[in-house]
Scaffold this motif. Sequence first.
Motif, PDB file in Angstrom:
ATOM      1  N   THR A 283      23.489 -10.499 -11.934  1.00  0.00           N
ATOM      2  CA  THR A 283      24.577 -11.540 -11.941  1.00  0.00           C
ATOM      3  C   THR A 283      24.246 -12.175 -13.176  1.00  0.00           C
ATOM      4  O   THR A 283      25.211 -12.811 -14.070  1.00  0.00           O
ATOM      5  N   ASP A 284      22.927 -12.507 -13.302  1.00  0.00           N
ATOM      6  CA  ASP A 284      22.461 -13.399 -14.723  1.00  0.00           C
ATOM      7  C   ASP A 284      23.000 -12.781 -16.074  1.00  0.00           C
ATOM      8  O   ASP A 284      23.218 -13.297 -16.898  1.00  0.00           O
ATOM      9  N   VAL A 285      22.682 -11.331 -15.999  1.00  0.00           N
ATOM     10  CA  VAL A 285      22.856 -10.529 -17.244  1.00  0.00           C
ATOM     11  C   VAL A 285      24.461 -10.611 -17.332  1.00  0.00           C
ATOM     12  O   VAL A 285      24.976 -10.845 -18.548  1.00  0.00           O
ATOM     13  N   ASN A 286      25.230 -10.339 -16.346  1.00  0.00           N
ATOM     14  CA  ASN A 286      26.760 -10.490 -16.351  1.00  0.00           C
ATOM     15  C   ASN A 286      27.058 -11.801 -17.102  1.00  0.00           C
ATOM     16  O   ASN A 286      27.806 -11.862 -17.986  1.00  0.00           O
ATOM     17  N   ILE A 287      26.574 -13.010 -16.429  1.00  0.00           N
ATOM     18  CA  ILE A 287      27.137 -14.233 -17.055  1.00  0.00           C
ATOM     19  C   ILE A 287      26.553 -14.340 -18.489  1.00  0.00           C
ATOM     20  O   ILE A 287      27.441 -14.905 -19.202  1.00  0.00           O
ATOM     21  N   SER A 288      25.548 -13.927 -18.848  1.00  0.00           N
ATOM     22  CA  SER A 288      24.910 -14.195 -20.084  1.00  0.00           C
ATOM     23  C   SER A 288      25.977 -13.090 -21.272  1.00  0.00           C
ATOM     24  O   SER A 288      25.969 -13.548 -22.232  1.00  0.00           O
ATOM     25  N   GLU A 289      26.366 -11.999 -20.639  1.00  0.00           N
ATOM     26  CA  GLU A 289      27.282 -11.100 -21.523  1.00  0.00           C
ATOM     27  C   GLU A 289      28.416 -11.803 -21.580  1.00  0.00           C
ATOM     28  O   GLU A 289      29.327 -11.834 -22.623  1.00  0.00           O
ATOM     29  N   ILE A 290      29.113 -12.668 -20.601  1.00  0.00           N
ATOM     30  CA  ILE A 290      30.370 -13.385 -20.735  1.00  0.00           C
ATOM     31  C   ILE A 290      30.416 -14.379 -21.716  1.00  0.00           C
ATOM     32  O   ILE A 290      31.142 -14.545 -22.658  1.00  0.00           O
ATOM     33  N   ILE A 291      28.928 -15.190 -21.593  1.00  0.00           N
ATOM     34  CA  ILE A 291      28.942 -16.205 -22.532  1.00  0.00           C
ATOM     35  C   ILE A 291      28.779 -16.075 -23.810  1.00  0.00           C
ATOM     36  O   ILE A 291      29.231 -16.615 -24.954  1.00  0.00           O
TER      37      ILE A 291
END
Length: 50
Positions: free
Chosen positions: A17-25
């Motif tokens: 989840t953390d990696v996914n949010i970082s990619e979106i940002i």
Amino acid sequence: MTISSGVLAFVIIYNLTDVNISEIIRKITTIKVLGFYDNEVSVYIEGRDI
């Protein structure tokens, strides 16, 4: 054993989840750097057509 596997599953889900949010940002930041206006970025985030 069961508790360890539960903790491991939680850590893996949290990390993904953390990696996914970082990619979106990162994608949103790239779009802003390319010169898109805030309303265009909002349209991109919401996923609707202009």
